[in-house]
Structures are given as C-alpha cells and as structure tokens.
Design a protein around this motif. Structure first.
Motif, PDB file in Angstrom:
ATOM      1  N   TYR A  89      92.755 -12.008 115.663  1.00  0.00           N
ATOM      2  CA  TYR A  89      93.667 -12.323 116.759  1.00  0.00           C
ATOM      3  C   TYR A  89      93.201 -11.609 118.020  1.00  0.00           C
ATOM      4  O   TYR A  89      92.507 -10.580 117.959  1.00  0.00           O
ATOM      5  CB  TYR A  89      95.091 -11.825 116.458  1.00  0.00           C
ATOM      6  CG  TYR A  89      95.832 -12.540 115.356  1.00  0.00           C
ATOM      7  CD1 TYR A  89      95.571 -13.863 115.029  1.00  0.00           C
ATOM      8  CD2 TYR A  89      96.830 -11.870 114.640  1.00  0.00           C
ATOM      9  CE1 TYR A  89      96.272 -14.508 114.022  1.00  0.00           C
ATOM     10  CE2 TYR A  89      97.538 -12.499 113.623  1.00  0.00           C
ATOM     11  CZ  TYR A  89      97.252 -13.826 113.321  1.00  0.00           C
ATOM     12  OH  TYR A  89      97.937 -14.445 112.320  1.00  0.00           O
TER      13      TYR A  89
ATOM     14  N   PHE B 134      96.423  -1.129 116.758  1.00  0.00           N
ATOM     15  CA  PHE B 134      96.583  -2.519 117.183  1.00  0.00           C
ATOM     16  C   PHE B 134      95.215  -3.201 117.290  1.00  0.00           C
ATOM     17  O   PHE B 134      95.056  -4.363 116.927  1.00  0.00           O
ATOM     18  CB  PHE B 134      97.295  -2.578 118.532  1.00  0.00           C
ATOM     19  CG  PHE B 134      98.786  -2.415 118.442  1.00  0.00           C
ATOM     20  CD1 PHE B 134      99.639  -3.485 118.702  1.00  0.00           C
ATOM     21  CD2 PHE B 134      99.361  -1.203 118.091  1.00  0.00           C
ATOM     22  CE1 PHE B 134     101.015  -3.346 118.619  1.00  0.00           C
ATOM     23  CE2 PHE B 134     100.732  -1.047 118.001  1.00  0.00           C
ATOM     24  CZ  PHE B 134     101.572  -2.119 118.270  1.00  0.00           C
ATOM     25  N   THR B 135      94.218  -2.453 117.803  1.00  0.00           N
ATOM     26  CA  THR B 135      92.886  -3.015 118.016  1.00  0.00           C
ATOM     27  C   THR B 135      92.239  -3.396 116.686  1.00  0.00           C
ATOM     28  O   THR B 135      91.681  -4.495 116.534  1.00  0.00           O
ATOM     29  CB  THR B 135      91.997  -2.006 118.759  1.00  0.00           C
ATOM     30  OG1 THR B 135      92.612  -1.667 120.005  1.00  0.00           O
ATOM     31  CG2 THR B 135      90.613  -2.586 119.023  1.00  0.00           C
TER      32      THR B 135
ATOM     33  N   ALA C 127      93.956  -6.398 115.121  1.00  0.00           N
ATOM     34  CA  ALA C 127      93.574  -7.644 115.782  1.00  0.00           C
ATOM     35  C   ALA C 127      92.207  -8.115 115.293  1.00  0.00           C
ATOM     36  O   ALA C 127      92.004  -9.307 115.021  1.00  0.00           O
ATOM     37  CB  ALA C 127      93.554  -7.441 117.298  1.00  0.00           C
TER      38      ALA C 127
ATOM     39  N   THR D  95     101.145  -9.109 110.453  1.00  0.00           N
ATOM     40  CA  THR D  95     100.579  -8.349 111.559  1.00  0.00           C
ATOM     41  C   THR D  95     101.148  -6.936 111.577  1.00  0.00           C
ATOM     42  O   THR D  95     100.405  -5.957 111.748  1.00  0.00           O
ATOM     43  CB  THR D  95     100.864  -9.055 112.892  1.00  0.00           C
ATOM     44  OG1 THR D  95     100.268 -10.354 112.869  1.00  0.00           O
ATOM     45  CG2 THR D  95     100.313  -8.267 114.064  1.00  0.00           C
TER      46      THR D  95
ATOM     47  N   GLN E  51      94.122  -9.043 120.912  1.00  0.00           N
ATOM     48  CA  GLN E  51      95.021  -7.889 120.841  1.00  0.00           C
ATOM     49  C   GLN E  51      96.361  -8.203 121.504  1.00  0.00           C
ATOM     50  O   GLN E  51      97.406  -7.715 121.068  1.00  0.00           O
ATOM     51  CB  GLN E  51      94.379  -6.666 121.493  1.00  0.00           C
ATOM     52  CG  GLN E  51      95.223  -5.396 121.298  1.00  0.00           C
ATOM     53  CD  GLN E  51      94.479  -4.140 121.683  1.00  0.00           C
ATOM     54  OE1 GLN E  51      93.259  -4.124 121.732  1.00  0.00           O
ATOM     55  NE2 GLN E  51      95.207  -3.069 121.954  1.00  0.00           N
ATOM     56  N   SER E  52      96.338  -9.013 122.540  1.00  0.00           N
ATOM     57  CA  SER E  52      97.586  -9.379 123.208  1.00  0.00           C
ATOM     58  C   SER E  52      98.502 -10.147 122.254  1.00  0.00           C
ATOM     59  O   SER E  52      99.730 -10.017 122.313  1.00  0.00           O
ATOM     60  CB  SER E  52      97.288 -10.233 124.451  1.00  0.00           C
ATOM     61  OG  SER E  52      96.564 -11.409 124.097  1.00  0.00           O
ATOM     62  N   SER E  53      97.905 -10.933 121.336  1.00  0.00           N
ATOM     63  CA  SER E  53      98.704 -11.663 120.347  1.00  0.00           C
ATOM     64  C   SER E  53      99.359 -10.704 119.373  1.00  0.00           C
ATOM     65  O   SER E  53     100.535 -10.866 119.017  1.00  0.00           O
ATOM     66  CB  SER E  53      97.826 -12.666 119.602  1.00  0.00           C
ATOM     67  OG  SER E  53      98.570 -13.325 118.586  1.00  0.00           O
ATOM     68  N   VAL E  54      98.620  -9.690 118.937  1.00  0.00           N
ATOM     69  CA  VAL E  54      99.185  -8.682 118.034  1.00  0.00           C
ATOM     70  C   VAL E  54     100.341  -7.961 118.711  1.00  0.00           C
ATOM     71  O   VAL E  54     101.425  -7.778 118.133  1.00  0.00           O
ATOM     72  CB  VAL E  54      98.099  -7.677 117.594  1.00  0.00           C
ATOM     73  CG1 VAL E  54      98.715  -6.482 116.870  1.00  0.00           C
ATOM     74  CG2 VAL E  54      97.079  -8.363 116.706  1.00  0.00           C
ATOM     75  N   THR E  55     100.134  -7.563 119.963  1.00  0.00           N
ATOM     76  CA  THR E  55     101.185  -6.859 120.705  1.00  0.00           C
ATOM     77  C   THR E  55     102.427  -7.730 120.848  1.00  0.00           C
ATOM     78  O   THR E  55     103.562  -7.258 120.654  1.00  0.00           O
ATOM     79  CB  THR E  55     100.662  -6.458 122.101  1.00  0.00           C
ATOM     80  OG1 THR E  55      99.511  -5.625 121.947  1.00  0.00           O
ATOM     81  CG2 THR E  55     101.731  -5.705 122.878  1.00  0.00           C
TER      82      THR E  55
END
Length: 302
Positions: free
Chosen positions: A27, A18-19, A22, A8, A29-33
C-alpha cells in the motif's frame, strides 16, 4: 470496522511501523494512515501513539490486538472454506529465533517461495517468552520455541526434535584437550552468551550458579555469529546449539569441550490453543513439521 482495516492495523502493530506495514501490504503509506484513522474514528479511540519517534499501541490498541488476530484468522478460514481450491495467500507472521531462522529455515522458505508464491512468511525475531505471549494474544500465527518444557498454557506445541547442545572453545583453550570437563571447570571461565531470556542461557546459568555463593559472570553478545567470533578469539567458552557451529567444528576454528550437558532442549512449533487453523497456517504447520522433523531425525541417525 472492515477486514482490510483490521489487517492493516495488525501489521502496523506487529511491525511497529506505518512505513514497514505499507511496504509489506503493498500500500501507499498514505493509504495505511487513512485506514488506521478511519478505524480509530469508527471505534472512537486512538490506537497508536508516537513515543520517541516509535509507533506504540495505546491501551485501546493493545486490547484490540488479540481480537484483530482472531478475526483475521476466522476470515482466512472462511475464505478457505468458500474457495477450497484456491492457493494459500497473504502474510503469516512467525515468531522465531536466530538459530532457527539462520540454520533451519532456509530450505523451508525456499519451498514456500516456489510452491506458494502468493503466501508471504514474515519471520519476527522473538525470545521464547515473548513468542508465547504473542501467540496467546493472536499477534503471531505460529512460533518456534526452544525450551526444556513442552507443555505451555494456552498454546499447542508440536515437538520437532531434541536440540543437541555443545560447549565450544578456541583450539588453544586450556580445556580443549581434556577427556572430561566438569561443571566446576566451567565456573572458572568467562562464558559468552546471547541476551537474557534465551532458554539455554538461563539453564546454563542455573547450572553454573547452583550451590555457589557467587554468580558466574556472562559476557552478553548480540548474536550467535558474534559469540562464535568471540570464542574463536579466545574470550571464553559458550554453550550453543550444535547446528550453529557445524562449519566451525569441521574446520577446526572451534572445538567441542567434553562437558556433558545436563538438560535437554526441544525445538517446537507452536500456535494458539483452540484456534482453528486457516488454510495458510495449516499448510505452514504441516510442511514445517514434515521438513524439520525429518531433518532432526537425519541428524540423530548421522
């Protein structure tokens, strides 16, 4: 650290978003963050910062990136060794240029789409110098080069073929029907060119400026399609790979000028020297060499 976090991190670093990472990794986006945050906590360092609304690597992130690339490659290699019959999967990041992407890669991408549906080929626009740097850093899995040189420090390159170049102009141009065009003739023309850093622009620029007191002005256009339209409108002449203007030459929208190109450019597929090729990269390298070497050979024979 775990492999998922590193993958990631690598995608966010390569894509600068990030977008987009993801979406590519499928994924939220909250998972990437969350993954990036957990990785930062485990390392005790911030890896990204936002500058002007864009995501950029911090110094710590920049130092981690080549190690992440190497570890992901090793993980892919290990997976391939443990499951030799499994289909290639995941994402391969390939540095390339507009001429290769638009005019050489469609058939290759179609093959991979149907033959290896679980393997995603992510093409990243990149000038040759940037591609070489990214290969050495482990950011790109492989990359295309179009250079006069075929030996590059820290990188293994396979020559696919010599790229035929041609100077084109509008049919009504003053040089269009000359039996021979000299370099001095081109020095009097406006030259339409891609952005600085393109190998054939730099070679042409050096040729036109050689032994003269004044640099030849170049009109910088954003892409090959814009260059072709500008040349067709009579704004000047341009040096381009012949493959990019075949349709225009055939239809008569553009004409080739009788200038003998004094240098040779070789299209190459490159990857980091010393890197053990994962199953995915091995398949990509083998198929690209097979497809494109044959295409260059057929072009020479025709």
């Amino acid at each position: 650290m775990d492999i998922r976090q590193l993958r990631t991190f690598h995608r966010v670093a390569v894509l600068g978003s990030f977008t987009r990472a993801a979406a590519e990794l499928n994924y939220a986006q909250s998972s990437v963050t969350a993954q990036i945050k957990n990785l930062e906590v485990s390392l005790g360092s911030d890896l990204f910062e936002r500058v002007g609304g864009k995501v950029k690597l911090t110094p710590a992130g920049t130092r981690l990136l080549p190690y992440a690339g190497q570890m992901l490659s090793l993980a892919d290699e290990a997976r391939g060794a443990a499951s030799p019959d499994a289909q290639p999967e995941g994402v391969l990041t390939i540095g390339t240029m507009e001429s290769i992407t638009s005019y050489r890669m469609p058939a290759v991408l179609e093959y991979f789409h149907h033959r290896y549906p679980r393997l995603q080929i992510a093409l990243r626009p990149s000038l040759c110098a940037e591609t070489l740097h990214s290969l050495r850093q482990g950011v790109f899995d492989a990359g295309f080069l179009m250079e006069a040189e075929t030996q590059h420090s820290g990188v293994h390159s396979e020559v696919l073929g010599a790229e035929e170049m041609v100077v084109v102009a509008a049919p009504g141009h003053r040089l269009a029907h000359e039996a021979k065009v000299a370099t001095d003739d081109l020095r009097l023309e406006s030259v339409l060119a891609p952005e600085a850093g393109c190998a054939y622009r730099e070679l042409l620029e050096a040729e036109l400026n050689d032994g003269t007191g004044e640099p030849v002005p170049f009109l910088e256009f954003g892409n090959i399609e814009a260059i072709k339209r500008g040349v067709g409108a009579g704004l000047g002449v341009s040096l381009l790979p012949r493959m990019t203007v075949l349709d225009e030459l055939s239809s008569g929208v553009l004409v080739p000028l009788a200038w003998e190109v004094p240098f040779v450019l070789y299209t190459q597929l490159a990857w980091r020297k010393g890197a053990q090729l994962s199953r995915e990269r091995q398949v990509f390298v083998e198929k690209v060499i097979d497809f494109l070497s044959r295409e260059y050979q057929e072009g020479r024979d025709s």
